[in-house]
Scaffold this active site. Structure first.
Site, PDB file in Angstrom:
ATOM      1  N   CYS B 398       0.803  -1.223   0.000  1.00 22.57           N
ATOM      2  CA  CYS B 398       0.000   0.000   0.000  1.00 22.57           C
ATOM      3  C   CYS B 398       0.840   1.279   0.000  1.00 22.57           C
ATOM      4  O   CYS B 398       0.452   2.273  -0.601  1.00 22.57           O
ATOM      5  CB  CYS B 398      -1.004   0.002   1.139  1.00 22.57           C
ATOM      6  SG  CYS B 398      -0.346  -0.553   2.677  1.00 22.57           S
ATOM      7  N   HIS B 442      -1.747   0.653   7.220  1.00 16.40           N
ATOM      8  CA  HIS B 442      -2.149   0.971   5.852  1.00 16.40           C
ATOM      9  C   HIS B 442      -1.712   2.399   5.528  1.00 16.40           C
ATOM     10  O   HIS B 442      -1.452   3.196   6.431  1.00 16.40           O
ATOM     11  CB  HIS B 442      -3.679   0.838   5.737  1.00 16.40           C
ATOM     12  CG  HIS B 442      -4.179   0.855   4.337  1.00 16.40           C
ATOM     13  ND1 HIS B 442      -3.704  -0.001   3.369  1.00 16.40           N
ATOM     14  CD2 HIS B 442      -5.142   1.622   3.729  1.00 16.40           C
ATOM     15  CE1 HIS B 442      -4.335   0.237   2.227  1.00 16.40           C
ATOM     16  NE2 HIS B 442      -5.206   1.224   2.432  1.00 16.40           N
ATOM     17  N   ASP B 458      -8.147   5.952  -1.864  1.00 15.85           N
ATOM     18  CA  ASP B 458      -7.275   4.831  -1.516  1.00 15.85           C
ATOM     19  C   ASP B 458      -6.895   4.075  -2.775  1.00 15.85           C
ATOM     20  O   ASP B 458      -7.683   3.292  -3.308  1.00 15.85           O
ATOM     21  CB  ASP B 458      -7.997   3.894  -0.546  1.00 15.85           C
ATOM     22  CG  ASP B 458      -7.058   2.834  -0.003  1.00 15.85           C
ATOM     23  OD1 ASP B 458      -5.893   2.769  -0.474  1.00 15.85           O
ATOM     24  OD2 ASP B 458      -7.475   2.068   0.891  1.00 15.85           O
TER      25      ASP B 458
END
Lengths: 299, 647
Positions: B398, B442, B458
């Site tokens: 991520c 994250h 995201d």
């Protein structure tokens, strides 16, 4: 100090040379109402000591020579049928004396030994259903040869506990031995000894021992000693409460002989080896009592 | 001392020192283990204990080792190490009851030190077991004659008797906010979220199943893809690492058109950092914390102990619509001279004349369609990291996606920033709460649009929507390394059960702080204590303390007998002139020894000893005699013997 006690000691010392400590220990046992075990090789004066004490104190004396075929009846006595009266009459054995010398007690079988030891404990004997009191005072001096000699039945620990003290005679020192070798025959000396004390006086002294003062501080010390033997890994088993009582009564008697009316720690330390060495088992048997004294601080 | 007692003490020492092995130097543990084995061997073989000089050498060497290893002889770690070494060395000179007593107290003390390192339920249970062994050994020491079973019985009943007192103390003993001294080890050793982000920094956390925090929702829980736990916000990029940069003051956080208010409570594990985690976007907090302009929640002090707080968040919002030009400028900065291909791509998109919103969706589409992979172990990237990632390797975790996306946006002139935190969480049905682990760490992006304010984007969701909807283990291929538990259902269930227990423990035992104490006490009606009642309680406590002291004094009275203390003083005076009394030496023997050594003292000494013997052992209680003795003893001042020069 009591004057007659003093003259008892003086006369005994004149007959037994170079053993003042052993003489006092024997008297300690007698005054504390206990019995004495003398352990040593033959010929170092065990028998002589008891004979001299008996004469000096004016006590009836009898001697039982323990042999492997000795029976309890040989010690306690036996009832014999008398044809004249048509009845059994009791013939008391040698145990019925004020001072009994049980010579070489470990030569007899355990059966005979236990007859003696029971009489010592109870101060009476029961024969054929009749209980007969033993004379008073009643004092047994048992002698024992070191058990590694051939043909002996060493006393078990439980029986050893019946003796208030166990002492050794040891060899006489040079000076005393010279006196012994150059002097006249011991038997003649013993024959000439005269009683220095009345029996009633002896019994009074035994009562007096019980009146000797013991302070709480001293009890602390005795308890510390007992506790140490129970907690230290040096001993396989600690001292029993009976051993504690034995320590106290012996220390009281010692204080009386020393002319005091209260027990001090030194009294306990003096009698301690004689009282505990046959009750304690551990690694260095010979220094066991000495180590105990040195390990416990006086509170 | 009996062998069984020595083995008991060995077991005590072993049990209380063993857990320290995990965090103390290896040589200390080895030394302690060797000493323990040596002592066990000596006990077994009955060999004598080592000589004092040898022990002194070992002690000095160990101290030296500590000084070299820790560079100091003070501090918590050193303290624990020293205690451990002293306990094991004490075993080597275990002779008297006093030594054994010292060892038992030492064991109890070392036991407490475990709380420096961990306060978990398992530690608590283990310490209880240790305490039981120590108590049993203690009973053995006090009652050497007793058999094993009666000893256990006494120990159990002693511990049970202690329970009510423990509970009363637990409930009523005043709490100090925060750790009493030093920080619990938990605060240092845990890996956790950092305030910088570089390729691989979050991937490393993905393997840790350590708990970051636990959440209980007041009402229904939001959907999983709404659970963005906001942490550090990163503005500054140097081509490799994202950092928070210099924060601008004076810009107030504000949001409008909010809906979907949600309330929840968080139990945060200590992380030694200032930030607190809250759902995007945080609104209110039960603690005195600050919500910054970029919606981070900051605690005034680092979180060094487990912290529980209530929070309220708005899941739907318009944030900072009126962002200052300065902030917008800051959100567009890029390092110069790097990643030319990315810059060109963004310029090309911008030149196509599309709006900001269209550029965002083009970028997300780019990730979605260009065969990007979501993986934990991507190829290492070169100096132009973003270029390499976007055009060559096309695989990453991520942080790669968030970083590349923000870079693209800034290159296209859209204000953007990286937000790190946690996403999702695992529902524990046994305790009805969510566990957020380090593996849920994250990173995502936020862009500022004039009509929308700051908007969360995201990019990971574009490549691996499962990550956001179902969690990490669903998003990664089956063969990638993950914590073992998360792929093993029965074990996982066990883990969840255990976690429920730990959570309760943390909440009700560890988390019983001063606030909860007050709350509890007020519930049972002690909050309305008047000053008078407090005075009365204090008076009762004083009276009880007084009675206890008097009784203790009475117990020790014989020890402090005036006669005895005068005698002991006398002995000390004699010891000073070189004639110490041996511990086992009777007074009369001592006096005669002194008379021999110092004839000039003989008369006085014999007189004093006679008086002392009469008072202590002779049953003389007259006050006059005692006073006279004390007076005489005080007068007795032996002089040091002057050495006479031999001529």
């Amino acid at each position: 100090m009591n004057s007659s006690l003093n003259s008892v000691i003086r006369q005994t010392e004149s007959a037994i040379l170079g053993k003042p400590q052993q003489i006092r220990f024997a008297l300690t046992c007698l005054l504390a109402g206990g019995h004495l075990l003398i352990e040593d090789m033959p010929g170092v004066g065990k028998t002589t000591l008891s004979q001299v004490l008996a004469r000096t104190l004016g006590l009836q004396f009898s001697r039982i020579q323990f042999t492997s075929d000795l029976l309890p009846a040989d010690i306690l006595g036996v009832s014999v049928f008398e044809r004249d009266s048509g009845q059994f009459k009791f013939h008391p054995g040698p145990i019925f004396a004020q001072m009994v010398l049980a010579d070489e007690v470990n030569r007899a079988t355990p059966k005979a030994q236990s007859a003696l030891l029971e009489a010592m404990e109870e101060h009476q004997v029961t024969i054929e259903g009749t209980t007969r009191a033993l004379p008073s005072p009643f004092f047994v001096i048992a002698t024992q040869n070191p058990s590694h000699q051939v043909g002996t039945f060493p006393l078990p620990e439980s029986q050893l506990d019946r003796f208030l003290m166990r002492i050794r005679m040891g060899y006489p020192d040079e000076f005393a031995e010279r006196g012994l070798l150059s002097g006249i025959d011991r038997r003649e000396i013993i024959a000439k000894l005269t009683p220095q004390m009345e029996t009633a006086e002896l019994i009074a002294l035994q009562q007096q021992v019980k009146q000797i003062f013991v302070s709480p501080a001293l009890l602390d010390y005795v308890q510390a000693l007992l506790r140490y033997t129970r907690e230290s890994s040096r001993y396989t088993q600690g001292l029993s409460p009976r051993a504690g009582l034995a320590l106290l009564s012996a220390a009281r008697a010692w204080a009386l002989i020393d002319g005091r009316n209260a027990v001090i720690p030194e009294d306990v330390q003096t009698i301690l080896p004689g009282v505990v060495s046959h009750r304690l088992q551990g690694e260095h048997q010979n220094t066991l009592a000495r180590d105990l004294i040195e390990a416990v601080a006086i509170p | 001392m009996k062998n069984s007692l020595i083995y008991g003490l060995l077991l005590c020492t072993l049990m209380v020192t063993a857990p320290h092995a995990s965090h103390l130097p290896l040589w200390v543990c080895t030394l302690c283990a060797m000493l323990l084995v040596w002592r066990a061997y000596l006990t077994q073989s009955g060999a004598p204990l080592p000589q004092r000089w040898l022990l002194t050498c070992i002690t000095l060497a160990a101290m030296g080792g500590i000084a070299i290893d820790f560079h100091t002889l003070f501090g918590r770690e050193v303290g624990v190490t020293l205690l451990m070494l002293l306990a094991t060395l004490k075993l080597m000179e275990l002779k008297t009851r006093r030594d054994a007593m010292a060892l038992i107290f030492l064991s109890c003390f070392i036991l407490i030190t475990h709380f420096f390192y961990s306060q978990s339920l398992i530690t608590g249970l283990y310490m209880l077991a240790c305490l039981f062994v120590i108590t049993t050994t203690w009973v053995h020491l006090q009652a050497p004659g007793s058999a094993f079973r009666p000893r256990l019985k006494i120990a159990v009943s002693l511990l049970l008797q202690a329970v009510p007192l423990t509970l009363i103390l637990f409930v009523l003993f005043p709490r100090v906010p925060g750790p009493l001294w030093g920080l619990p080890q938990d605060a240092f050793s845990r890996s956790g979220l950092d305030d910088t982000m570089s390729p691989g920094s979050l991937g490393r956390l993905a393997l840790s199943d350590a708990v970051a925090f636990r959440v209980t929702y007041a009402g229904a829980a939001p959907r999983r893809e709404q659970m963005y736990w906001r942490g550090p916000v990163l503005w500054q990029f140097d081509g490799h690492t994202w950092t928070p940069g210099r924060t601008l003051n004076g810009v107030a956080p504000e949001f409008t058109q909010t809906s979907q208010t949600i309330r929840y409570s968080v139990t945060l594990e200590p992380n030694n950092k200032n930030w607190l985690f809250a759902l995007d976007v945080p609104d209110k907090l039960s603690l005195p914390a600050r919500i910054t302009a970029d919606f981070q929640v900051l605690s005034p002090t680092p979180v060094t102990a487990r912290l529980r707080y209530e929070a309220q968040s708005q899941l739907s919002y318009r944030a900072n619509m009126q962002e200052s030009a300065k902030q917008r400028q800051r959100a567009r900065q890029l390092p110069s001279g790097l990643n030319p291909r990315t810059l060109n791509l963004a310029k090309y998109w911008r030149a196509a004349g599309t709006s900001d919103a269209q550029i965002i969706s083009r970028a997300l589409g780019y990730f979605n369609q260009q065969n990007f992979h979501y993986t934990l172990d991507p190829h290492p990237l070169g100096i132009n990291g973003i270029d390499d990632f976007l055009f060559t390797s096309r695989e990453g975790f991520c942080e790669h996606y968030a970083s590349a996306f923000v870079y693209l946006m800034r290159a296209a002139g859209i204000p953007a920033r990286v937000v790190t935190g946690y996403q999702g969480g695992e529902y524990n049905a046994f305790g009805n709460y969510y566990i957020v682990r380090q593996s849920d760490a994250h990173a995502w992006a936020e862009v500022w649009l004039a009509e929308r304010g700051w908007l969360r984007v995201d990019p990971t969701a574009a490549i691996a929507p499962e990550r956001v909807e179902h969690g990490l283990s669903a998003a990664l291929p089956d063969n990638s390394a993950l914590p073992f538990m998360s792929r093993n259902p029965p074990l996982h269930e066990l883990q969840l059960n255990w976690d429920t227990l730990s959570h309760q423990w943390n909440q009700w035992v560890i988390g019983y702080n001063n606030e909860r104490q007050f709350a509890f006490l007020s519930r049972i009606g002690i909050d309305s204590l008047s000053a008078q009642a407090i005075d009365m309680l204090a008076a009762i406590a004083t009276i009880i303390a007084f009675i206890a002291l008097t009784m203790l004094r009475h117990l020790f009275k014989r020890e402090q007998d005036k006669t005895q203390s005068a005698w002991l003083k006398l002995c000390r005076r004699l010891a000073k002139v070189g004639l110490p009394k041996l511990p086992h030496e009777g007074p009369r023997d001592y006096a005669s020894r002194i008379s021999t050594a110092r004839p000039e003292l003989s008369d006085a000494m014999n007189d004093l000893t006679a008086r002392y013997l009469a008072l202590r052992y002779g049953g003389i209680h007259e006050k006059d005699a005692q006073n006279e003795f004390i007076l005489q003893a005080a007068k007795f001042r032996p002089s040091r013997v002057k050495s006479v020069a031999m001529l």
